[in-house]
Each structure stands twice: as structure tokens, then as C-alpha cells.
Write an enzyme that holds these catalytic residues in place. Structure first.
Site, short mmCIF file in Angstrom:
data_model
loop_
_atom_site.label_atom_id
_atom_site.label_comp_id
_atom_site.label_asym_id
_atom_site.label_seq_id
_atom_site.Cartn_x
_atom_site.Cartn_y
_atom_site.Cartn_z
N ASP A 132 48.00 52.47 25.47
CA ASP A 132 48.85 51.39 24.97
C ASP A 132 50.32 51.74 24.72
O ASP A 132 50.61 52.78 24.11
CB ASP A 132 48.36 50.89 23.60
N GLU A 158 41.53 43.86 19.52
CA GLU A 158 42.47 44.98 19.36
C GLU A 158 43.90 44.45 19.52
O GLU A 158 44.14 43.37 20.06
CB GLU A 158 42.21 46.06 20.42
C1 FRU Z 1 43.51 49.74 22.76
C2 FRU Z 1 43.10 50.81 21.80
C3 FRU Z 1 43.57 50.46 20.40
C4 FRU Z 1 43.62 51.80 19.74
C5 FRU Z 1 44.09 52.69 20.86
C6 FRU Z 1 43.54 54.07 20.82
O1 FRU Z 1 43.57 50.15 24.09
O2 FRU Z 1 41.70 50.99 21.85
O3 FRU Z 1 42.74 49.54 19.73
O4 FRU Z 1 44.49 51.85 18.64
O5 FRU Z 1 43.71 52.06 22.07
O6 FRU Z 1 44.14 54.91 21.75
#
Ligand code: FRU
Length: 502
Positions: free
Chosen positions: A26, A208
């Protein structure tokens, strides 16, 4: 363009952001400050698969060419550093800087693996770090975490922004199957305001990376709530849905509780996208950047020394359509800098394959095509990108099904994961048979914005040789109206060096 590629990196994108090496997911903490866009990102510097998370860091003056900076946030005793956001605390509400030198504040999720392994459920908390030198060095807040976990495993991805109506900071947080809103006067003490979503929208997977922001439409303000969901996307795996409604500073009220789910992007490869707005006051755009992969296969994609890219930066807008108000995405205008030459495609009928690459010498794996088509008499139109090995990627529109599609089943390497190959679709109703396909091809990715961003698709693919041939293939008579094609230049000078400037 091939000479710009690093040996052994045939799939390295050339004008999208990619990490210098190792794993990325992300985008985090997008913020504009003192003439620089800051991009932080989920990064595992120790491997090419997901692992202990850090915040990688890069800056840019235009969102197009990026300069890599050293890692901004490292794991500490509270855990590894998951996704979150960053703000400029202009009025020094946190007291962590001064009014003359306001702090850049990052609010992120701590993921405490020790607690997780010990069988506890409260291992995700929210932490804070700040920088007084424009993001170059960071200090963790000494009373972390700033928001403890009430005993829910999935409790993460804080997106913080200043809410004028509430006169305080509002944090939007993903909590398993819903969103929670928290308020704070000083970024360090948070109180729960409300919840949203247990019975709204798609619930095929965990929620998320939420994001809440206002946009104007029909002269009125409307609030948009983005929620990423994994899995449960329209073409399988992870994707981002959105809700439209009102936010009174405390509670989100959904305009369409009975709605079918709205998706930001129907392709398989745009996830965990974040928006930001604190760009020069004169501008007022709502900008968006996503992670160009999918949790179904992100850890297996065949890219060797690095993994994953970001989408192109986009601008989000609300528009009135015959079906109601919808969110549209368009590529940001700064991308026009990457055009190295412009070709005007003359109006002509398309019956059978029309080889645009030989007619116009469009032989580059780095291309932007802005195609205007009249498909009112046709069944289907396909834009086919291919190579000499017989591999091809198809992007098109089916008139009878009223849907846009991307088919990557014959686009090269597909067998690294059984969930990877596929034909993906997005609903799109045309007016008078007029179709505009605005496409960006970059070695191993395609982004398609149809009819002003009314339907958007982003897909990645891995050809064994660059796609340099472009054809239009019609089923039934299609009219190509005057259109434009552009060769694009790389914005990355060196994949492994610290600068990626155009
Ligand atoms: C989304 C996610 C988030 C988390 C991060 C961990 O892709 O799963 O929810 O904070 O990636 O790397």
C-alpha cells in the site's frame, strides 16, 4: 525504450513508481508540503515477499518523477509499521513542533507479532511519529500507542484529516467488517465518534484502508467513503468500493443504503488506494494513488528483485450520470509531461484488424492511447497489444453485454498462480454508441479510463517479450473517430539507484 531497463528486470515498469528493490504494498501518508509530494509505502526491505513492514519513502515535485529517500519508519517495541496517513499539523495542535515549524505527523498501525503469536487479539494499535525537517528524519511519539485495541484482531489503517465542521481531527479506521470514526483535538488523544457499514456494501472479505473526503457535485458537497476489501472484489481478490453520503463531523450517513456496490476500479490491480488534498490552495484537486497488485497473487508475481508498483496518480471527481451520482477517476494532467511524441489517428472505418502500430509507427511498450470510437453498429471492439511470440493483451468493449473488458489469459506468464489468468469486466452503458478509451501501457501494466473515467480498469501482466504492436479488432462495423496516440518516456532513470527523475 529497452535500453533503460535493468538487466534481468524485463517487467520493471518505466513510468510508474516501483520500489528500488524488494517488496512494496500500500501507498501510505500521501501529503504535499513545501513543494514536495511525499509518498510513503508499505515496505519489506528484507525480502521480495510481504514481511516485517516499514514505511519506505520517496518525494516528487509532480507525482510523475520520484526520488527515493531512506526508509522513514522502522518497526519498534510496539510492532511493525502497517498502513496509515500523514498530515501537516499547521496549528501545532499536537505540540510536537512549533507554529513556525509545524510538524509532519504520521499516524499508522502497529502490528505486534509477539502479541499475535501469544494468542492475543489486541495486537493492532495506532501509533504516531513526527518529523520537523520535512519528512527527512522521524521521531516516534513517546507515549505510543495513541489508540489502543479493544480486542479486535483487524483494527487498522488510520486515515486522518482535519474536519472543519467538527473543529477537530477525524480518524477513519477499518475494523474487521466496518468503519469506525474517532475524533481528536491534538492528534494524540482519540475518542470514538461513530461506526458505519456493518450492513452496507460488499462484505466478501475484511475491510481495510478507508478514506473519507468531500467533493462537490451539482454545486453541493457530498462525502465519499472509500473502503478497500480483501477478498470480494468484482473480478475476484482485493478491490476498493465506495459509498456516497453525508458526514456531519461525527457520523457518516449513506445516501443509498440499498445500493449495488460501487467500485473505484473494476480491474484486478488497484488496491488500498489513498487520496490527499493538501495541494496548493489554488488547485483543490482530490488526488488518488493505489497499489497495483492483488493479494491473490501479489507475493508470486514474476518480477525477481522487486515486487509491485503504484497506479498512475489520478484525480477523483463526482459526476451526475443518468444512473445517479458516481465517482470517476482520470489520470492527472502532470502525466502529459511524459509524452515524447503525439500522433493524430485519422478518422477511418475499422473492419477486421487495423494495425495502428505499422500505420503510425506506434511501436513502443510505453504508450498512451486516447481512442474515440463509434460502436453503435458493432458487437465488440478490441485493442490488442501483442509481441512476436504470439502473446497478447486485449482491452475492449462488448456492445451487447454493455461491458468493458481486459483479457490477460494469453498475455505471457500466467501460471505462477492459478488465480492470475482471466478476463475481467466492468459495466459501462454508452450514450449514442460513443466510446472513449483512454489507455496507458507501461511494459507490464495497463490502465483504462473509459468515457471520462466512468468505468476504470487496471490490470498487470507479464509478457515474455515487450508488447510493441497495437491493433484495433472489430466485430461488426466500428468507426474510429479522430484520436491521439503518444509514445511515453520513462520517468525512472535507474531502477536501482536512488533517483527516478524524468
Ligand atoms: C492492505 C493491508 C492493510 C495493512 C497493510 C499491511 O493491503 O493489508 O490493511 O495495514 O496492508 O501491509
Amino acid at each position: 525504450m529497452a535500453e533503460t531497463k535493468k538487466q534481468g528486470e524485463p517487467h520493471r515498469l518505466q513510468y510508474h513508481f516501483t520500489p528500488p528493490s524488494k517488496w512494496m504494498n500500500d501507498p501510505n501518508g500521501m501529503v504535499y508540503h513545501k513543494g514536495e509530494y511525499h509518498l510513503f509505502y508499505q515496505h519489506n526491505p528484507g525480502g521480495t515477499t510481504w514481511g516485517p513492514m516499514h514505511w519506505g519513502h520517496a518525494i516528487s515535485k509532480d507525482m510523475v518523477s520520484w526520488e527515493h529517500l531512506p526508509i522513514a519508519l522502522f518497526p519498534d517495541e510496539n510492532g511493525t509499521i502497517f498502513s496509515g496517513s500523514a498530515v501537516i499539523d499547521e496549528n501545532n495542535t499536537s505540540g510536537l513542533g512549533t507554529k513556525a515549524n509545524p510538524p509532519m505527523v504520521a499516524i499508522y498501525t502497529y502490528h505486534n507479532e509477539k502479541l499475535e503469536k501469544a494468542g492475543r487479539t489486541d495486537y493492532q494499535t495506532q501509533g504516531l511519529a513526527f518529523s520537523l525537517d520535512n519528512g527527512r528524519t522521524w521521531k516516534k511519539y513517546d507515549k505510543n500507542p495513541v489508540l489502543k485495541n479493544p480486542g479486535i484482531r483487524d483494527f487498522r489503517d488510520p486515515k486522518v484529516s482535519w474536519n472543519e465542521k467538527a473543529g477537530q481531527w477525524v480518524m477513519t479506521l477499518a475494523v474487521l467488517d466496518h468503519i469506525e470514526f474517532y475524533g481528536s483535538k491534538n492528534l494524540t488523544e482519540w475518542t470514538k465518534l461513530s461506526e458505519f457499514g456493518k450492513n452496507s456494501g460488499a462484505h466478501g472479505g475484511v475491510w481495510e484502508c478507508p478514506d473519507l473526503f468531500p467533493l462537490k457535485v451539482n454545486g453541493q458537497e457530498k462525502w465519499v467513503l472509500l473502503v478497500s476489501i480483501n477478498p470480494g472484489g468484482p473480478n475476484k481478490g482485493s478491490a476498493t468500493q465506495y459509498f456516497l453520503g453525508d458526514f456531519d463531523g461525527k457520523t457518516f450517513k449513506n445516501d443509498n443504503p440499498e445500493q449495488t456496490t460501487f467500485w473505484v476500479d473494476y480491474g484486478t490491480d488497484n488496491y488500498a488506494g489513498v487520496t490527499w488534498d493538501n495541494i496548493p490552495k489554488s488547485d483543490g484537486r482530490r488526488l488518488f494513488l493505489g497499489w497495483m497488485s492483488n493479494w491473490l497473487y501479489a507475493n508470486e508475481v514474476p518480477t525477481g528483485t522487486w515486487r509491485s508498483a503504484n497506479t498512475l496518480p489520478r484525480e477523483l471527481k463526482l459526476v451526475q450520470t443518468p444512473e445517479g451520482i458516481r465517482l470517476v477517476s482520470e489520470p492527472v494532467k502532470e502525466l502529459q509531461k511524459l509524452r515524447v511524441n503525439t500522433t493524430t489517428l485519422k478518422a477511418q472505418p475499422v473492419s477486421g484488424p487495423l494495425d495502428l502500430s505499422s500505420q503510425y509507427k506506434l511501436n513502443s511498450p510505453l504508450q498512451e492511447l486516447d481512442l474515440n470510437l463509434d460502436v453503435s453498429q458493432a458487437q465488440e471492439i478490441t485493442v490488442r497489444f501483442s509481441n512476436t511470440k504470439g502473446e497478447h493483451l486485449d482491452v475492449g468493449y462488448s456492445v451487447s453485454r454493455k461491458e468493458m473488458f481486459i483479457d490477460r489469459t494469453k498475455a505471457g506468464k500466467i501460471d505462477f498462480k492459478d488465480t492470475f489468468p482471466g478476463r475481467h469486466t466492468a459495466p459501462l452503458t454508452l450514450e449514442n454508441g460513443k466510446l472513449n478509451l483512454h489507455l496507458f501501457l507501461d511494459v507490464a501494466s495497463v490502465e483504462v479510463f473509459a468515457n471520462g473515467g466512468r468505468a476504470v480498469m487496471t490490470d498487470i501482466f507479464f509478457p515474455n517479450e515487450d508488447f510493441t504492436k497495437v491493433e484495433l479488432i472489430s466485430s461488426g462495423p466500428v468507426q474510429l473517430l479522430e484520436s491521439k496516440a503518444y509514445k511515453m518516456k520513462p520517468s525512472m532513470k535507474s531502477a536501482s539507484g536512488l533517483t527516478m527523475g524524468a
